[in-house]
Design a protein around this motif. Structure first.
Motif, PDB file in Angstrom:
ATOM      1  N   GLN A 101       0.814  -1.209   0.000  1.00 29.22           N
ATOM      2  CA  GLN A 101       0.000   0.000   0.000  1.00 29.22           C
ATOM      3  C   GLN A 101       0.852   1.266   0.000  1.00 29.22           C
ATOM      4  O   GLN A 101       0.439   2.299  -0.527  1.00 29.22           O
ATOM      5  CB  GLN A 101      -0.940   0.011   1.224  1.00 29.22           C
ATOM      6  N   ARG A 102       2.014   1.185   0.601  1.00 27.59           N
ATOM      7  CA  ARG A 102       2.861   2.388   0.621  1.00 27.59           C
ATOM      8  C   ARG A 102       3.939   2.349  -0.462  1.00 27.59           C
ATOM      9  O   ARG A 102       4.941   3.052  -0.405  1.00 27.59           O
ATOM     10  CB  ARG A 102       3.465   2.608   1.994  1.00 27.59           C
ATOM     11  N   ASP A 103       3.759   1.486  -1.481  1.00 24.80           N
ATOM     12  CA  ASP A 103       4.621   1.468  -2.663  1.00 24.80           C
ATOM     13  C   ASP A 103       6.089   1.190  -2.333  1.00 24.80           C
ATOM     14  O   ASP A 103       6.988   1.893  -2.809  1.00 24.80           O
ATOM     15  CB  ASP A 103       4.517   2.791  -3.436  1.00 24.80           C
ATOM     16  N   THR A 104       6.339   0.174  -1.545  1.00 28.31           N
ATOM     17  CA  THR A 104       7.725  -0.190  -1.253  1.00 28.31           C
ATOM     18  C   THR A 104       8.474  -0.490  -2.551  1.00 28.31           C
ATOM     19  O   THR A 104       7.886  -0.925  -3.543  1.00 28.31           O
ATOM     20  CB  THR A 104       7.776  -1.436  -0.334  1.00 28.31           C
ATOM     21  N   SER A 105       9.771  -0.262  -2.531  1.00 29.93           N
ATOM     22  CA  SER A 105      10.595  -0.585  -3.703  1.00 29.93           C
ATOM     23  C   SER A 105      11.072  -2.030  -3.655  1.00 29.93           C
ATOM     24  O   SER A 105      11.686  -2.518  -4.608  1.00 29.93           O
ATOM     25  CB  SER A 105      11.809   0.349  -3.771  1.00 29.93           C
ATOM     26  N   ASN A 106      10.817  -2.727  -2.554  1.00 30.65           N
ATOM     27  CA  ASN A 106      11.230  -4.114  -2.425  1.00 30.65           C
ATOM     28  C   ASN A 106      10.233  -5.022  -3.120  1.00 30.65           C
ATOM     29  O   ASN A 106       9.019  -4.875  -2.956  1.00 30.65           O
ATOM     30  CB  ASN A 106      11.345  -4.489  -0.941  1.00 30.65           C
ATOM     31  N   VAL A 107      10.714  -5.975  -3.875  1.00 30.15           N
ATOM     32  CA  VAL A 107       9.850  -6.797  -4.714  1.00 30.15           C
ATOM     33  C   VAL A 107       9.061  -7.846  -3.938  1.00 30.15           C
ATOM     34  O   VAL A 107       7.972  -8.259  -4.354  1.00 30.15           O
ATOM     35  CB  VAL A 107      10.680  -7.478  -5.828  1.00 30.15           C
ATOM     36  N   TYR A 108       9.581  -8.297  -2.794  1.00 32.88           N
ATOM     37  CA  TYR A 108       8.983  -9.456  -2.135  1.00 32.88           C
ATOM     38  C   TYR A 108       7.547  -9.263  -1.650  1.00 32.88           C
ATOM     39  O   TYR A 108       6.742 -10.200  -1.755  1.00 32.88           O
ATOM     40  CB  TYR A 108       9.878  -9.946  -1.001  1.00 32.88           C
ATOM     41  N   PRO A 109       7.163  -8.106  -1.105  1.00 30.84           N
ATOM     42  CA  PRO A 109       5.751  -7.955  -0.732  1.00 30.84           C
ATOM     43  C   PRO A 109       4.805  -8.140  -1.918  1.00 30.84           C
ATOM     44  O   PRO A 109       3.773  -8.816  -1.793  1.00 30.84           O
ATOM     45  CB  PRO A 109       5.685  -6.525  -0.178  1.00 30.84           C
ATOM     46  N   TYR A 110       5.130  -7.579  -3.071  1.00 22.80           N
ATOM     47  CA  TYR A 110       4.296  -7.748  -4.262  1.00 22.80           C
ATOM     48  C   TYR A 110       4.257  -9.219  -4.675  1.00 22.80           C
ATOM     49  O   TYR A 110       3.208  -9.750  -5.054  1.00 22.80           O
ATOM     50  CB  TYR A 110       4.828  -6.897  -5.415  1.00 22.80           C
ATOM     51  N   PHE A 111       5.412  -9.862  -4.588  1.00 18.98           N
ATOM     52  CA  PHE A 111       5.530 -11.251  -5.045  1.00 18.98           C
ATOM     53  C   PHE A 111       4.688 -12.191  -4.177  1.00 18.98           C
ATOM     54  O   PHE A 111       3.902 -13.000  -4.690  1.00 18.98           O
ATOM     55  CB  PHE A 111       7.007 -11.663  -5.016  1.00 18.98           C
ATOM     56  N   PHE A 112       4.835 -12.078  -2.867  1.00 19.86           N
ATOM     57  CA  PHE A 112       4.080 -12.962  -1.974  1.00 19.86           C
ATOM     58  C   PHE A 112       2.586 -12.654  -2.013  1.00 19.86           C
ATOM     59  O   PHE A 112       1.753 -13.573  -1.962  1.00 19.86           O
ATOM     60  CB  PHE A 112       4.615 -12.849  -0.542  1.00 19.86           C
ATOM     61  N   MET A 113       2.227 -11.381  -2.116  1.00 22.40           N
ATOM     62  CA  MET A 113       0.804 -11.020  -2.172  1.00 22.40           C
ATOM     63  C   MET A 113       0.191 -11.428  -3.504  1.00 22.40           C
ATOM     64  O   MET A 113      -0.997 -11.783  -3.574  1.00 22.40           O
ATOM     65  CB  MET A 113       0.626  -9.519  -1.940  1.00 22.40           C
ATOM     66  N   ALA A 114       0.985 -11.416  -4.578  1.00 25.78           N
ATOM     67  CA  ALA A 114       0.479 -11.858  -5.886  1.00 25.78           C
ATOM     68  C   ALA A 114       0.163 -13.345  -5.846  1.00 25.78           C
ATOM     69  O   ALA A 114      -0.873 -13.788  -6.358  1.00 25.78           O
ATOM     70  CB  ALA A 114       1.510 -11.566  -6.972  1.00 25.78           C
ATOM     71  N   HIS A 115       1.033 -14.116  -5.235  1.00 25.36           N
ATOM     72  CA  HIS A 115       0.778 -15.561  -5.134  1.00 25.36           C
ATOM     73  C   HIS A 115      -0.453 -15.832  -4.270  1.00 25.36           C
ATOM     74  O   HIS A 115      -1.269 -16.710  -4.590  1.00 25.36           O
ATOM     75  CB  HIS A 115       2.001 -16.277  -4.552  1.00 25.36           C
ATOM     76  N   LYS A 116      -0.603 -15.088  -3.201  1.00 22.82           N
ATOM     77  CA  LYS A 116      -1.780 -15.237  -2.336  1.00 22.82           C
ATOM     78  C   LYS A 116      -3.051 -14.926  -3.119  1.00 22.82           C
ATOM     79  O   LYS A 116      -4.063 -15.643  -3.019  1.00 22.82           O
ATOM     80  CB  LYS A 116      -1.662 -14.309  -1.119  1.00 22.82           C
ATOM     81  N   ALA A 117      -3.019 -13.854  -3.915  1.00 28.90           N
ATOM     82  CA  ALA A 117      -4.192 -13.482  -4.720  1.00 28.90           C
ATOM     83  C   ALA A 117      -4.517 -14.571  -5.734  1.00 28.90           C
ATOM     84  O   ALA A 117      -5.691 -14.881  -5.986  1.00 28.90           O
ATOM     85  CB  ALA A 117      -3.926 -12.153  -5.434  1.00 28.90           C
ATOM     86  N   LEU A 118      -3.499 -15.189  -6.314  1.00 25.31           N
ATOM     87  CA  LEU A 118      -3.722 -16.265  -7.283  1.00 25.31           C
ATOM     88  C   LEU A 118      -4.395 -17.464  -6.614  1.00 25.31           C
ATOM     89  O   LEU A 118      -5.370 -18.014  -7.137  1.00 25.31           O
ATOM     90  CB  LEU A 118      -2.385 -16.688  -7.897  1.00 25.31           C
ATOM     91  N   ILE A 119      -3.860 -17.864  -5.471  1.00 14.12           N
ATOM     92  CA  ILE A 119      -4.410 -19.017  -4.757  1.00 14.12           C
ATOM     93  C   ILE A 119      -5.869 -18.771  -4.363  1.00 14.12           C
ATOM     94  O   ILE A 119      -6.720 -19.674  -4.420  1.00 14.12           O
ATOM     95  CB  ILE A 119      -3.564 -19.323  -3.499  1.00 14.12           C
ATOM     96  N   GLU A 120      -6.159 -17.539  -3.970  1.00 13.58           N
ATOM     97  CA  GLU A 120      -7.521 -17.198  -3.535  1.00 13.58           C
ATOM     98  C   GLU A 120      -8.425 -16.807  -4.701  1.00 13.58           C
ATOM     99  O   GLU A 120      -9.564 -16.390  -4.496  1.00 13.58           O
ATOM    100  CB  GLU A 120      -7.451 -16.063  -2.504  1.00 13.58           C
ATOM    101  N   GLU A 121      -7.879 -16.942  -5.935  1.00  8.99           N
ATOM    102  CA  GLU A 121      -8.626 -16.689  -7.169  1.00  8.99           C
ATOM    103  C   GLU A 121      -9.093 -15.235  -7.292  1.00  8.99           C
ATOM    104  O   GLU A 121     -10.142 -14.950  -7.869  1.00  8.99           O
ATOM    105  CB  GLU A 121      -9.806 -17.670  -7.299  1.00  8.99           C
ATOM    106  N   HIS A 122      -8.271 -14.322  -6.777  1.00  9.55           N
ATOM    107  CA  HIS A 122      -8.499 -12.890  -6.995  1.00  9.55           C
ATOM    108  C   HIS A 122      -7.617 -12.495  -8.186  1.00  9.55           C
ATOM    109  O   HIS A 122      -6.563 -11.877  -8.034  1.00  9.55           O
ATOM    110  CB  HIS A 122      -8.139 -12.085  -5.746  1.00  9.55           C
ATOM    111  N   PHE A 123      -8.064 -12.872  -9.358  1.00 12.97           N
ATOM    112  CA  PHE A 123      -7.187 -12.825 -10.531  1.00 12.97           C
ATOM    113  C   PHE A 123      -6.852 -11.402 -10.972  1.00 12.97           C
ATOM    114  O   PHE A 123      -5.725 -11.135 -11.413  1.00 12.97           O
ATOM    115  CB  PHE A 123      -7.823 -13.614 -11.674  1.00 12.97           C
ATOM    116  N   GLU A 124      -7.798 -10.506 -10.866  1.00 12.65           N
ATOM    117  CA  GLU A 124      -7.509  -9.124 -11.259  1.00 12.65           C
ATOM    118  C   GLU A 124      -6.429  -8.532 -10.365  1.00 12.65           C
ATOM    119  O   GLU A 124      -5.510  -7.847 -10.821  1.00 12.65           O
ATOM    120  CB  GLU A 124      -8.799  -8.293 -11.157  1.00 12.65           C
TER     121      GLU A 124
END
Length: 430
Positions: A293-316
């Motif tokens: 939410q605060r636009d971190t420059s570190n890739v890992y929060p986006y990466f782990f949250m993207a996988h979580k969204a995929l598993i939970e079928e929040h595809f958008e």
């Protein structure tokens, strides 16, 4: 740059020959034997390797204060200084080594030795990196980072056991400077991670005792000025040691203290999230989502949250996060998985099957040896109408990055004070 086995052998022989030169034994049978062995290895070297080794040989004379300015310098001094700065900023380490040979008299010898160590370290040659970092430390023992870099290079070279033994001595020394204690703790922690539980516990106990003492010294002695990244690394190393000792509450407290003490350092929030993922995933994902939410420059929060969204079928949401992954890293494997997850999400949202296939192909191109991506890409090529749902398509939705590996990468980056343009990019997980 890749180096042949012959290069490594010649590098070692070259250093031995220079040591004999320093002892005035170049006419000895031992030196003759070394030269014979070097002649054999020389025939196996590429043109590029030979050029690098000629330069290394010239640089090694600096370790005995015998370095001579090359006679074939055509550019003027101002141009050479500008070239060195440009090469350093862009990471052109081979060219920087050449330029330093033409302007080494313009800098203190310790700085030149440090820069040479940095070049060889970045080129993936920890052994010569150690030689020059160690020389820099001897020339300027008051600069603690030189000693720390020498210890790290020693650990990554053929002197690994020597580095561990020295690190353990540092941990037990009441007089060791906090900088070196903090760096030594990271190396010992890395070794402990590979040992059986009982042996590792003894090392982690040494680590906790030393780090607690070092952190206390810094807190109460105003003459000790340690860069924040090393203090942060010490706190992370302490939390990891507690965790490995099974002191979960102590580990959590140390993570929490570090996050509060360094509110602007995303690394500690990510490390805490990795610690929490197995037992307290809700709070772990809350930490990671706050960073997103605060636009971190570190890739890992986006990466782990993207996988979580995929598993939970929040595809958008997965597609949105994967796009941010692609903007925040240059790592091929991380980018490949982001493209893979985007492809699955596009497919599930009813998008073009051809578009999904193209994303899979790009993912497989970036990570051709990754079995998960390769199999998913092969499945995608068979897709057609009617399209089966995700549960029947057979796509593997694995998470390829282990939380422990993320923590270890943060630990390694923090434990060395930033000193090159590459550190900034690596700190973002790129």
């Amino acid at each position: 740059m890749k180096f042949s086995d012959a290069y490594g052998r010649y590098e070692t022989l070259l250093r031995q020959l220079h040591a004999l030169n320093a002892a005035d034994k170049l006419d000895s049978p031992e030196a003759d034997d070394l030269r014979d062995k070097m002649d054999v290895e020389w025939k196996e070297l590429t043109v590029e390797e030979r050029a690098l080794l000629r330069g290394l040989s010239a640089d090694l004379y600096s370790l005995t204060n015998e370095e001579i300015m090359p006679s074939d310098v055509y550019l003027n001094e101002i141009s050479l200084m500008q070239a060195a700065q440009q090469e350093y900023e862009t990471g052109d380490w081979v060219s920087l080594l050449d330029t330093l040979r033409a302007i080494f008299t313009r800098f203190p010898p310790a700085v030149v030795a440090y820069m040479r160590g940095r070049c060889w370290s970045e080129l993936g040659r920890p052994e010569p990196a150690y030689w020059f970092f160690d020389w820099a430390h001897k020339l300027d023992p008051l600069q603690p980072n030189y000693e720390l870099l020498a210890l790290d290079a020693m650990f990554r070279s053929s002197r690994r056991q020597e580095a561990v033994d020295k690190s353990r001595e540092v941990l037990k020394s009441p007089d060791a400077r906090p900088h070196i204690v903090f760096g030594a703790a990271r190396l010992v922690s890395e070794i402990a991670r590979q040992l059986p539980k009982e042996q590792a516990a003894r090392l982690y106990a040494d680590i906790t005792k030393s780090l607690q003492a070092g952190l206390e010294r810094i807190a109460h002695d105003r003459t000790l000025n340690v860069v924040p990244s090393l203090v942060l690394a010490a706190r992370l190393n302490l939390a990891i040691a507690y965790e490995r000792l099974g002191e979960v509450v102590m580990a959590r407290n140390e993570y929490d203290r570090s996050v509060v003490a360094y509110p602007g350092r995303d690394e500690m929030i990510i490390a805490r999230a990795m610690f929490l993922l197995s037992d307290d995933p809700d709070n772990a994902y809350r930490d990671l989502n706050d960073l997103v939410q605060r636009d971190t420059s570190n890739v890992y929060p986006y990466f782990f949250m993207a996988h979580k969204a995929l598993i939970e079928e929040h595809f958008e949401r997965c597609v949105e996060l994967c796009e941010r992954v692609l903007r925040n890293t240059a790592q091929n494997l991380i980018r490949a998985h982001a493209l893979e997850w985007m492809a699955i999400s596009v497919y599930e949202m009813g998008g073009s099957i051809d578009a999904a296939k193209e994303l899979f192909r790009e993912a497989a191109y970036l990570a051709p040896l990754n079995e998960n991506i390769r199999k998913n890409a092969e499945l995608a090529e068979k897709l057609g109408q009617p399209r089966p749902p995700l549960s029947e398509a057979g796509f593997a939705l694995s998470q390829p990055v282990r939380p422990d590996d993320v923590t270890m990468s943060i630990q390694a980056r923090l434990s060395l004070a930033p000193a090159s343009r590459g550190d900034t990019a690596r700190r973002a997980g790129s």
